[in-house]
Design a protein around this motif. Structure first.
Motif, PDB file in Angstrom:
ATOM      1  N   ARG B  30       0.847  -1.187   0.000  1.00 49.62           N
ATOM      2  CA  ARG B  30       0.000   0.000   0.000  1.00 49.62           C
ATOM      3  C   ARG B  30       0.886   1.242   0.000  1.00 49.62           C
ATOM      4  NH1 ARG B  30      -4.357  -2.176   4.435  1.00 49.62           N
ATOM      5  NH2 ARG B  30      -4.940  -3.991   3.204  1.00 49.62           N
ATOM      6  N   THR B  31       0.725   2.048  -1.011  1.00 50.15           N
ATOM      7  CA  THR B  31       1.584   3.217  -1.134  1.00 50.15           C
ATOM      8  C   THR B  31       0.867   4.492  -0.708  1.00 50.15           C
ATOM      9  OG1 THR B  31       0.894   3.540  -3.409  1.00 50.15           O
ATOM     10  CG2 THR B  31       2.845   2.191  -3.046  1.00 50.15           C
ATOM     11  N   GLY B  32      -0.402   4.414  -0.442  1.00 46.21           N
ATOM     12  CA  GLY B  32      -1.158   5.596  -0.053  1.00 46.21           C
ATOM     13  C   GLY B  32      -1.438   6.520  -1.225  1.00 46.21           C
ATOM     14  N   TYR B  35      -4.863   8.344  -1.795  1.00 44.29           N
ATOM     15  CA  TYR B  35      -5.241   9.565  -1.072  1.00 44.29           C
ATOM     16  C   TYR B  35      -4.789  10.799  -1.829  1.00 44.29           C
ATOM     17  CZ  TYR B  35      -6.294   6.253   2.508  1.00 44.29           C
ATOM     18  OH  TYR B  35      -6.830   5.195   3.170  1.00 44.29           O
ATOM     19  N   LEU B  36      -3.757  10.630  -2.679  1.00 40.91           N
ATOM     20  CA  LEU B  36      -3.317  11.757  -3.499  1.00 40.91           C
ATOM     21  C   LEU B  36      -4.084  11.817  -4.815  1.00 40.91           C
ATOM     22  CD1 LEU B  36       0.544  11.479  -3.023  1.00 40.91           C
ATOM     23  CD2 LEU B  36      -1.109  12.764  -1.686  1.00 40.91           C
ATOM     24  N   LYS B  38      -7.260  10.841  -5.431  1.00 41.99           N
ATOM     25  CA  LYS B  38      -8.670  11.217  -5.320  1.00 41.99           C
ATOM     26  C   LYS B  38      -8.849  12.724  -5.439  1.00 41.99           C
ATOM     27  CE  LYS B  38     -10.969   7.769  -2.448  1.00 41.99           C
ATOM     28  NZ  LYS B  38     -11.297   7.475  -1.052  1.00 41.99           N
ATOM     29  N   ARG B  39      -9.977  13.112  -6.018  1.00 43.42           N
ATOM     30  CA  ARG B  39     -10.252  14.549  -6.130  1.00 43.42           C
ATOM     31  C   ARG B  39     -10.555  15.116  -4.745  1.00 43.42           C
ATOM     32  NH1 ARG B  39     -15.592  16.122  -5.748  1.00 43.42           N
ATOM     33  NH2 ARG B  39     -17.009  14.365  -5.529  1.00 43.42           N
ATOM     34  N   LEU B  40     -10.337  16.422  -4.582  1.00 44.66           N
ATOM     35  CA  LEU B  40     -10.656  17.073  -3.319  1.00 44.66           C
ATOM     36  C   LEU B  40     -12.159  17.299  -3.262  1.00 44.66           C
ATOM     37  CD1 LEU B  40      -7.770  19.655  -3.124  1.00 44.66           C
ATOM     38  CD2 LEU B  40      -7.970  17.511  -1.892  1.00 44.66           C
ATOM     39  N   ARG B  41     -12.752  16.984  -2.132  1.00 40.86           N
ATOM     40  CA  ARG B  41     -14.222  17.027  -2.056  1.00 40.86           C
ATOM     41  C   ARG B  41     -14.758  18.328  -1.475  1.00 40.86           C
ATOM     42  NH1 ARG B  41     -15.705  11.918   1.197  1.00 40.86           N
ATOM     43  NH2 ARG B  41     -17.826  12.542   0.708  1.00 40.86           N
ATOM     44  N   GLY B  42     -13.867  19.099  -0.843  1.00 44.98           N
ATOM     45  CA  GLY B  42     -14.322  20.320  -0.172  1.00 44.98           C
ATOM     46  C   GLY B  42     -15.060  21.304  -1.072  1.00 44.98           C
ATOM     47  N   MET B  45     -18.470  20.215  -1.840  1.00 46.94           N
ATOM     48  CA  MET B  45     -19.284  20.177  -0.618  1.00 46.94           C
ATOM     49  C   MET B  45     -19.829  21.554  -0.281  1.00 46.94           C
ATOM     50  SD  MET B  45     -17.531  17.763   2.187  1.00 46.94           S
ATOM     51  CE  MET B  45     -17.645  15.997   2.096  1.00 46.94           C
TER      52      MET B  45
END
Lengths: 102, 108
Positions: B30-32, B35-36, B38-42, B45
């Protein structure tokens, strides 16, 4: 017209918190979940993640009815709860929505 | 049917990753990266609720003192407090020292 009560305000606060802290949280998440990093560093990143407040996590955001503030039975596409959705649909206020009949 | 050696398959995979410039991760660590990636959801929202302005009488009174707005409920409350004070039902005075505060506690 937006209906505002304490719960809607709280939700707006959560949305703003997510927006403000998302980038930093993502960076810490990346480090904490990266298995190539040494365990100490991953742990430190996880501890940093825990210092963020409650209203910075995307999961605290809940879609609420724009017109009544209701939290359950929301149609996300319209941002309305089931009752208001029905009333508006019957009054032809939602384009493309009409009562099914066959 | 001729079987293909696993080592050959691994080499093929590595070369394929080189050619198409994708991440070569044979052990599936798992390189994580997700998390980079994925689009930003803020931003989306924040678009859910229509913009609104919180209107309050206190804010109006502060912003436009020339309008002479009177908050009737507040006036009634202040009048009631005055009435209560006259009848000796007002809030007790703050204790000046420890002894006084202890006395008020005992009385309760």
């Amino acid at each position: 017209m937006l209906f505002v009560n304490a719960r809607v305000l709280r939700d707006i606060k959560a949305r703003k918190g997510v927006l403000d802290n998302e980038l930093l949280r993502r960076a810490y998440l990346y480090v904490a979940r990266d298995q190539r990093q040494p365990p100490q560093i991953r742990h430190q990143a996880q501890l940093q993640l825990n210092t963020f407040g409650r209203y910075t996590r995307p999961t605290t955001v809940k879609n609420r009815c724009v017109e009544t503030g209701r939290g359950r039975g929301i149609m996300s596409e319209f941002g309305l709860c089931r009752t208001v959705f029905r009333l508006k649909a019957r009054n032809h206020e939602l384009p493309g929505v009409h009562k099914a009949s066959w | 049917m001729a079987s293909i050696a696993p080592s050959a398959l691994a080499t093929l995979n590595r070369v394929r990753c080189q050619i198409f410039q994708t991440a070569y991760n044979p052990t599936s660590t798992r390189t994580g990266a997700k998390y980079l990636r994925k689009r930003l959801r803020g931003p989306s929202m924040m678009k859910y609720y229509p913009p609104y302005q919180q209107l309050s009488l206190a804010k109006l009174m502060k912003d436009y003192p020339e309008w002479d707005i009177v908050d009737e409920e507040e006036q009634i409350r202040l009048r009631d407090v005055e009435d209560r004070k006259k009848r000796g039902k007002g809030a007790p005075t703050k204790a000046k020292n420890k002894e006084e505060s202890r006395r008020t506690q005992r009385r309760r």
